[in-house]
Design an enzyme around this catalytic site. Structure first.
Site, PDB file in Angstrom:
ATOM      1  CG  LEU A  34      -2.059  -1.067   1.339  1.00 37.00           C
ATOM      2  CD1 LEU A  34      -2.575  -1.052   2.421  1.00 37.00           C
ATOM      3  CD2 LEU A  34      -3.235  -1.355   0.391  1.00 37.00           C
ATOM      4  CG  ASP A  35       0.260   4.458  -3.210  1.00 31.38           C
ATOM      5  OD1 ASP A  35       1.379   3.455  -2.931  1.00 31.38           O
ATOM      6  OD2 ASP A  35      -0.288   4.743  -4.010  1.00 31.38           O
ATOM      7  NE  ARG A  36       6.118   7.029   5.669  1.00 29.58           N
ATOM      8  CZ  ARG A  36       7.441   7.679   5.827  1.00 29.58           C
ATOM      9  NH1 ARG A  36       8.647   7.178   4.868  1.00 29.58           N
ATOM     10  NH2 ARG A  36       7.855   7.883   6.911  1.00 29.58           N
TER      11      ARG A  36
END
Length: 228
Positions: free
Chosen positions: A62-64
């Protein structure tokens, strides 16, 4: 903050799922911040008294700035099988996104071709195929509105980098807080209103259906949408 029991959404001998906090990175990057996979390894090693550490495989990312359910494998067999399940699109992923602009259509399927600039970590979308592009497809539906914000349920069919963020932005519905893709301002917490709400798949060893839900973040904004 270290991983604790309250962060665990699902765990057995083969898999562990975490409710990821926005701002956590999944794997090590140039920032040098401790990544989530290392935090989970420490949690497992402490919980099960493994002084030599624990095996942990990253199944997906997942993106940060994104929160929600993320799955790790505790054995090499589970990692191999879950990698294959994601590659073969046998895992159903459902996200919730909050946008400020109401989409013209309350539900639709979006198809674009994406190119990522790794130096700038930005993805550009195209309406038709271009050289070196990857096809991206998702479906969405409007499931609620609150105080001028609109809640979308998004089912990505492909799994491209920044896919949901750039595809929603393509229809003038950038995600709240996502100034990289068109929202006018970013969040002071470095988060965006995109949450991995549900993950559904067939267990890689037990061959039983697994359905994992992640509660929304408690941040004074997100939880207002919990009962929609």
């Amino acid at each position: 903050m270290p991983i604790t029991d309250k962060d665990i959404l699902f765990e057995d001998n083969h898999l562990i799922a975490i409710n990821k906090r926005a701002g956590d990175i999944v794997q090590v990057d140039e920032t040098g911040d401790e990544p989530l996979d290392e935090q989970v390894k420490k949690y497992i090693a402490k919980k099960y008294n493994k002084p030599n550490g624990a095996f942990l495989g990253v199944v997906h990312r997942l993106d940060r700035p994104v929160s929600g359910v993320i799955l790790f494998a505790k054995t090499s067999k589970a990692l191999e099988r879950m990698n294959a399940a994601f590659k073969n699109r046998e895992v159903k992923k459902t996200y919730w996104a909050v946008v400020r602009n109401k989409p013209e259509m309350e539900s639709a399927t979006l198809v674009h071709w994406l190119i990522k600039n790794p130096q700038k970590n930005v993805v550009t979308y195209y309406k038709s195929e271009v050289a070196n592009s990857q096809r991206a497809e998702l479906s969405y539906r409007l499931i609620g509105s609150l105080d001028g914000y609109f809640l979308l349920e998004v089912d990505p069919i492909t799994g491209r980098s920044h896919q949901i963020r750039v595809q929603l932005s393509s229809m003038n519905c950038p995600i709240v807080g996502d100034n990289k893709y068109g929202y006018p301002r970013g969040s002071r917490k470095g988060s965006i209103c995109l949450h991995a709400r549900r993950l559904q798949f067939l267990h890689p060893v037990k061959k039983e259906p697994v359905n994992i839900f992640a509660k929304l973040p408690t941040d004074g904004f997100w939880e207002r949408f919990e009962n929609m």
